[in-house]
Design a protein around this motif. Sequence first.
Motif, mmCIF file in Angstrom:
data_model
loop_
_atom_site.group_PDB
_atom_site.id
_atom_site.type_symbol
_atom_site.label_atom_id
_atom_site.label_comp_id
_atom_site.label_asym_id
_atom_site.label_seq_id
_atom_site.Cartn_x
_atom_site.Cartn_y
_atom_site.Cartn_z
ATOM 1 N N GLY A 197 -93.966 54.673 53.481
ATOM 2 C CA GLY A 197 -92.617 55.224 53.482
ATOM 3 C C GLY A 197 -92.812 56.758 52.399
ATOM 4 O O GLY A 197 -94.099 57.130 52.379
ATOM 5 N N PRO A 198 -91.797 57.114 52.160
ATOM 6 C CA PRO A 198 -91.882 58.476 51.421
ATOM 7 C C PRO A 198 -92.808 58.459 49.971
ATOM 8 O O PRO A 198 -92.433 57.164 49.374
ATOM 9 C CB PRO A 198 -90.353 58.751 51.119
ATOM 10 C CG PRO A 198 -89.599 57.904 51.990
ATOM 11 C CD PRO A 198 -90.361 56.804 52.371
ATOM 12 N N LEU A 199 -92.998 59.454 49.508
ATOM 13 C CA LEU A 199 -93.809 59.516 48.242
ATOM 14 C C LEU A 199 -93.267 60.796 47.596
ATOM 15 O O LEU A 199 -93.185 61.697 48.125
ATOM 16 C CB LEU A 199 -95.086 59.602 48.458
ATOM 17 C CG LEU A 199 -96.075 58.530 49.250
ATOM 18 C CD1 LEU A 199 -97.442 59.102 49.304
ATOM 19 C CD2 LEU A 199 -96.244 57.361 48.188
ATOM 20 N N LEU A 200 -92.982 60.424 46.199
ATOM 21 C CA LEU A 200 -92.745 61.440 45.169
ATOM 22 C C LEU A 200 -93.830 62.123 45.011
ATOM 23 O O LEU A 200 -94.790 61.576 44.370
ATOM 24 C CB LEU A 200 -91.474 60.935 44.094
ATOM 25 C CG LEU A 200 -91.502 62.024 43.135
ATOM 26 C CD1 LEU A 200 -90.497 63.007 43.615
ATOM 27 C CD2 LEU A 200 -90.880 61.264 41.932
ATOM 28 N N MET A 201 -93.906 63.361 45.035
ATOM 29 C CA MET A 201 -95.101 64.280 44.557
ATOM 30 C C MET A 201 -94.869 65.092 43.423
ATOM 31 O O MET A 201 -94.109 65.972 43.575
ATOM 32 C CB MET A 201 -95.870 64.960 45.699
ATOM 33 C CG MET A 201 -96.204 64.145 47.062
ATOM 34 S SD MET A 201 -96.664 65.285 48.467
ATOM 35 C CE MET A 201 -98.032 66.042 47.770
ATOM 36 N N LEU A 202 -95.200 64.577 42.263
ATOM 37 C CA LEU A 202 -94.816 65.157 41.049
ATOM 38 C C LEU A 202 -96.080 66.049 40.419
ATOM 39 O O LEU A 202 -97.083 65.500 40.179
ATOM 40 C CB LEU A 202 -94.347 63.720 39.905
ATOM 41 C CG LEU A 202 -93.753 64.434 38.699
ATOM 42 C CD1 LEU A 202 -92.404 65.284 38.899
ATOM 43 C CD2 LEU A 202 -93.660 63.435 37.688
ATOM 44 N N ALA A 203 -95.798 67.498 40.100
ATOM 45 C CA ALA A 203 -96.843 68.318 39.911
ATOM 46 C C ALA A 203 -96.502 68.939 38.341
ATOM 47 O O ALA A 203 -95.336 69.063 38.222
ATOM 48 C CB ALA A 203 -97.145 69.111 40.625
ATOM 49 N N ASN A 204 -97.454 69.073 37.384
ATOM 50 C CA ASN A 204 -97.164 69.671 36.206
ATOM 51 C C ASN A 204 -97.860 71.084 36.235
ATOM 52 O O ASN A 204 -99.209 71.083 36.006
ATOM 53 C CB ASN A 204 -97.989 68.870 35.118
ATOM 54 C CG ASN A 204 -97.509 69.531 33.676
ATOM 55 O OD1 ASN A 204 -96.941 70.514 33.682
ATOM 56 N ND2 ASN A 204 -98.293 68.925 32.650
ATOM 57 N N GLN A 205 -97.208 72.099 36.576
ATOM 58 C CA GLN A 205 -97.694 73.339 36.583
ATOM 59 C C GLN A 205 -97.679 73.980 35.343
ATOM 60 O O GLN A 205 -97.939 75.316 35.375
ATOM 61 C CB GLN A 205 -96.974 74.197 37.780
ATOM 62 C CG GLN A 205 -97.246 73.572 39.138
ATOM 63 C CD GLN A 205 -96.186 74.331 40.205
ATOM 64 O OE1 GLN A 205 -95.428 75.361 39.877
ATOM 65 N NE2 GLN A 205 -96.445 73.907 41.318
#
Length: 245
Positions: free
Chosen positions: A168-176
């Motif tokens: 299913g969907p994935l939350l892609m969390l990035a720290n820029q």
Amino acid sequence: MTGKSYGAWSGWGLAVRGLCALLTAVTAPADAAALRILPVRIEMVAERQFCAFSIANDDAAATTVQIRGFGWRKDSAGNDELDPETGPMVNPSIVSIAGGESRLIRCSLPAKAGSREESYRLVIDELPTSAAEPGTVRTLLRVSIPLFRVQSGASPQLRWSLGKGADGPLLMLANQGDRHIQAVGVNLRLANGSAQAVKLDRGFYLLADGQIMLPVGPLDGSSIAGVDVQTTQGKLAASRAGSER
């Protein structure tokens, strides 16, 4: 996983007994070592090169430990990636500690700090000193403490997007941004005005310039309107970085 005039220290003493683990330890048989490590997290300003921490042996018997420094990154699944080539220098790297005594361990980082926060780990391994008594199992301790060096004024900058996983969907969390966060929870704001928490098996570090992918369960990704991350320093709102792919 890793750790001279000394950087700012953050954290509390760690009393750990027994079963080999990272970050935490649980009770083990009576013949396991008992160590206290202070601090359990080190933060240094960019102008500092040297740091230190102490290891105390609360057991009656002497113990020997090895301390190694690693450069620390994470992959997108949140797994640690440790590089011994870029880790801090540690002195002494192997030390025997008598029962009831403590030792100061010093470590040295590269002389010039980077513009983005540097992340390291110090890994402390108990070494075998004698054979186990008949009928017992000797458990050896491993503890890992994080070490950060960061420029003044650095801050995290969170971005989120959606991806597709096998389940299913994935939350892609990035720290820029140029400073890490330590997340303890993630809340999704839904288009209908309600909110739903992403269930985490554990908290996680999101390092500077790092990213992590989190499953969002049965949610339709198109229903997610916003993401808030609960950290040890408070709540941070993440801005949307892209569309589902």
